[in-house]
Design an enzyme around this catalytic site. Structure first.
Site, PDB file in Angstrom:
ATOM      1  N   GLY A  40     -13.441   3.971   2.942  1.00 51.90           N
ATOM      2  CA  GLY A  40     -12.244   4.407   3.360  1.00 51.90           C
ATOM      3  C   GLY A  40     -11.834   5.564   2.567  1.00 51.90           C
ATOM      4  O   GLY A  40     -11.328   6.801   2.860  1.00 51.90           O
ATOM      5  N   HIS A  41     -11.614   5.437   1.202  1.00 52.67           N
ATOM      6  CA  HIS A  41     -11.306   6.433   0.306  1.00 52.67           C
ATOM      7  C   HIS A  41     -12.159   7.615   0.197  1.00 52.67           C
ATOM      8  O   HIS A  41     -11.649   8.766   0.256  1.00 52.67           O
ATOM      9  CB  HIS A  41     -11.370   5.801  -1.164  1.00 52.67           C
ATOM     10  CG  HIS A  41     -10.492   4.802  -1.458  1.00 52.67           C
ATOM     11  ND1 HIS A  41     -10.614   3.630  -1.652  1.00 52.67           N
ATOM     12  CD2 HIS A  41      -9.081   4.733  -1.517  1.00 52.67           C
ATOM     13  CE1 HIS A  41      -9.704   2.427  -2.083  1.00 52.67           C
ATOM     14  NE2 HIS A  41      -8.580   3.454  -1.823  1.00 52.67           N
ATOM     15  N   GLN A  65       5.250   0.068  -7.375  1.00 50.11           N
ATOM     16  CA  GLN A  65       5.222  -0.335  -5.829  1.00 50.11           C
ATOM     17  C   GLN A  65       4.888  -1.819  -5.681  1.00 50.11           C
ATOM     18  O   GLN A  65       4.715  -2.228  -4.468  1.00 50.11           O
ATOM     19  CB  GLN A  65       4.476   0.818  -5.208  1.00 50.11           C
ATOM     20  CG  GLN A  65       2.933   0.420  -5.455  1.00 50.11           C
ATOM     21  CD  GLN A  65       2.051   1.553  -4.844  1.00 50.11           C
ATOM     22  OE1 GLN A  65       2.252   2.694  -5.081  1.00 50.11           O
ATOM     23  NE2 GLN A  65       1.069   1.416  -3.900  1.00 50.11           N
ATOM     24  N   GLY A 152      -4.608   7.760   4.234  1.00 51.12           N
ATOM     25  CA  GLY A 152      -5.476   7.287   5.131  1.00 51.12           C
ATOM     26  C   GLY A 152      -4.128   6.704   6.223  1.00 51.12           C
ATOM     27  O   GLY A 152      -3.059   6.213   5.888  1.00 51.12           O
ATOM     28  N   SER A 191      -9.127  -2.330  -0.430  1.00 50.96           N
ATOM     29  CA  SER A 191      -9.471  -2.721  -1.799  1.00 50.96           C
ATOM     30  C   SER A 191      -9.117  -4.415  -1.910  1.00 50.96           C
ATOM     31  O   SER A 191      -9.738  -5.178  -2.443  1.00 50.96           O
ATOM     32  CB  SER A 191      -8.696  -2.113  -3.099  1.00 50.96           C
ATOM     33  OG  SER A 191      -8.950  -0.873  -2.765  1.00 50.96           O
ATOM     34  N   ARG A 192      -8.322  -5.006  -1.306  1.00 54.18           N
ATOM     35  CA  ARG A 192      -7.685  -6.293  -1.040  1.00 54.18           C
ATOM     36  C   ARG A 192      -8.680  -7.081  -0.143  1.00 54.18           C
ATOM     37  O   ARG A 192      -8.546  -8.332  -0.600  1.00 54.18           O
ATOM     38  CB  ARG A 192      -6.374  -6.363  -0.760  1.00 54.18           C
ATOM     39  CG  ARG A 192      -5.454  -5.747  -1.613  1.00 54.18           C
ATOM     40  CD  ARG A 192      -3.716  -6.047  -1.136  1.00 54.18           C
ATOM     41  NE  ARG A 192      -2.950  -5.804  -2.237  1.00 54.18           N
ATOM     42  CZ  ARG A 192      -2.018  -4.690  -2.326  1.00 54.18           C
ATOM     43  NH1 ARG A 192      -2.390  -3.945  -1.352  1.00 54.18           N
ATOM     44  NH2 ARG A 192      -1.121  -4.522  -3.319  1.00 54.18           N
TER      45      ARG A 192
HETATM   46  P1  AMP Z   1      -4.982   2.716  -1.851  1.00 58.17           P
HETATM   47  O1  AMP Z   1      -6.053   3.011  -3.070  1.00 58.17           O
HETATM   48  O2  AMP Z   1      -5.266   1.563  -1.380  1.00 58.17           O
HETATM   49  O3  AMP Z   1      -3.740   2.999  -2.135  1.00 58.17           O
HETATM   50  O4  AMP Z   1      -5.462   3.801  -0.771  1.00 58.17           O
HETATM   51  C1  AMP Z   1      -5.341   5.363  -1.259  1.00 58.17           C
HETATM   52  C2  AMP Z   1      -5.643   5.946   0.206  1.00 58.17           C
HETATM   53  O5  AMP Z   1      -6.815   5.672   0.927  1.00 58.17           O
HETATM   54  C3  AMP Z   1      -4.462   5.898   1.054  1.00 58.17           C
HETATM   55  O6  AMP Z   1      -4.043   7.003   1.432  1.00 58.17           O
HETATM   56  C4  AMP Z   1      -5.069   4.877   1.933  1.00 58.17           C
HETATM   57  O7  AMP Z   1      -4.321   5.018   3.322  1.00 58.17           O
HETATM   58  C5  AMP Z   1      -6.455   5.226   2.145  1.00 58.17           C
HETATM   59  N1  AMP Z   1      -7.344   4.425   2.620  1.00 58.17           N
HETATM   60  C6  AMP Z   1      -7.319   2.974   2.129  1.00 58.17           C
HETATM   61  N2  AMP Z   1      -8.094   2.177   3.014  1.00 58.17           N
HETATM   62  C7  AMP Z   1      -8.612   2.917   3.824  1.00 58.17           C
HETATM   63  C8  AMP Z   1      -9.500   3.003   5.037  1.00 58.17           C
HETATM   64  N3  AMP Z   1     -10.001   2.018   5.427  1.00 58.17           N
HETATM   65  N4  AMP Z   1      -9.595   3.996   5.915  1.00 58.17           N
HETATM   66  C9  AMP Z   1      -9.044   5.103   5.726  1.00 58.17           C
HETATM   67  N5  AMP Z   1      -8.087   5.507   4.628  1.00 58.17           N
HETATM   68  C10 AMP Z   1      -8.051   4.457   3.551  1.00 58.17           C
END
Ligand code: AMP
Length: 283
Positions: A40-41, A65, A152, A191-192
């Site tokens: 996703g990232h 957060q 995302g 990630s979770r």
């Molecule tokens: P995080 O590291 O979880 O804070 O996410 C960092 C960025 O990656 C945020 O903009 C999230 O929305 C995006 N993101 C996380 N998971 C996904 C996914 N499955 N598809 C698309 N973007 C994602």
């Protein structure tokens, strides 16, 4: 093999790295993350590369957060693997400040999002969350001064809150939303997801299934309230403790009662075991 990204850990180092890009007239795209990177990232990084010559990925698990009872200390951290993935993705700069670089002794300012985008949904269950996100994202924007910032749709309310903040504060950059990347069975990558046991992982795609079924029925003209009640029951039957399943106006996130209220987005958050998952879908 692509060149290793330049890892910067202090503001002067970040600014030096970016100055060269700007002097050369290169556009910069920023992808903010908390690390533990997955596909996703990397979809965000690919879109960033399409938009700009230079890509900066920030990796910062933002303490402000998380509430004290949440998973800040156990949040997955995998810097070496992240760096390898970002090298393969041809990222130029990784911005990885420590908490004391981001929030030095005496730090005392907080951005407080308001309005329909922030109200309800996540805010009701994580009241500290959007203040923490908005403050760190504003800092990341000012530190990096990118032309584009990619977020995302997975975190749809966060995307809306960040858009609103960038607009309200006249930040000179474009916020771009990227569609959610999913596992084959529909579970949104997160990630979770690493926290899920085998049986929880098997139940987890219920969220996406319930969103899809609800969206299809609303599209056919069924009453939103009744459809959402069925969706809530399906999610509970799969063993989740539901925080919310709601329909909102897709652009403003204002509450909706019928399809006439505009394009609709369905948003869900629910806990399975100790893990809290969120997802959303356009109708
Ligand atoms: P995080 O590291 O979880 O804070 O996410 C960092 C960025 O990656 C945020 O903009 C999230 O929305 C995006 N993101 C996380 N998971 C996904 C996914 N499955 N598809 C698309 N973007 C994602």
């Amino acid at each position: 093999m692509a060149k290793r990204p330049q890892v910067t850990r202090t503001l002067p180092a970040l600014r030096r790295a970016l100055e060269g890009f700007r002097d050369a007239g290169d556009k910069i795209a920023l992808v903010p993350t908390m690390g533990a990177l997955h596909a996703g990232h990397l979809a965000l990084v690919r879109e960033a590369r399409r938009r700009a010559r230079r890509v900066v990925v920030s990796i910062f698990v933002n303490p402000t957060q998380f509430a004290p009872h949440e998973d800040f200390s156990s949040y997955p951290r995998s810097f070496a693997a992240d760096l390898k993935a970002l090298r393969e993705a041809k990222v130029h700069v990784v911005w990885a400040p420590s908490a004391s670089v981001m929030y030095p002794e005496g730090f005392a300012t907080r951005i407080a999002p308001e309005g329909a985008a922030k109200a309800g949904l996540e805010d009701k269950f994580r009241p500290h969350f959007f203040g923490g996100v908005a403050t760190v994202v504003a800092k990341l924007f000012l530190q990096t001064q990118p032309n584009f910032a990619l977020f995302g749709e997975k975190d749809y309310q966060q995307l809306c809150v960040v858009r609103q903040m960038a607009k309200d504060l006249d930040l000179p950059l474009k916020v771009i939303g990227v569609p959610t990347v999913r596992e084959k069975d529909g579970l949104a990558l997160s990630s979770r997801n690493a926290y899920l046991s085998t049986s929880e992982r098997a139940a987890a795609p219920t969220l996406y299934r319930a969103l899809k079924a609800s969206a299809a029925r609303i599209k056919k003209g069924e009453a939103i309230a009744a459809v959402l009640d069925d969706g809530r029951a399906e999610i509970a039957r799969a063993g989740f403790a539901l925080d919310y399943l709601e329909a909102r106006q897709a652009l403003t996130l204002a509450p909706v009662s019928s399809r006439k209220d505009g394009p609709i987005r369905l948003l869900v958050a629910a806990k399975i075991g100790k893990t809290r998952l969120i997802d959303n879908l356009a109708v």
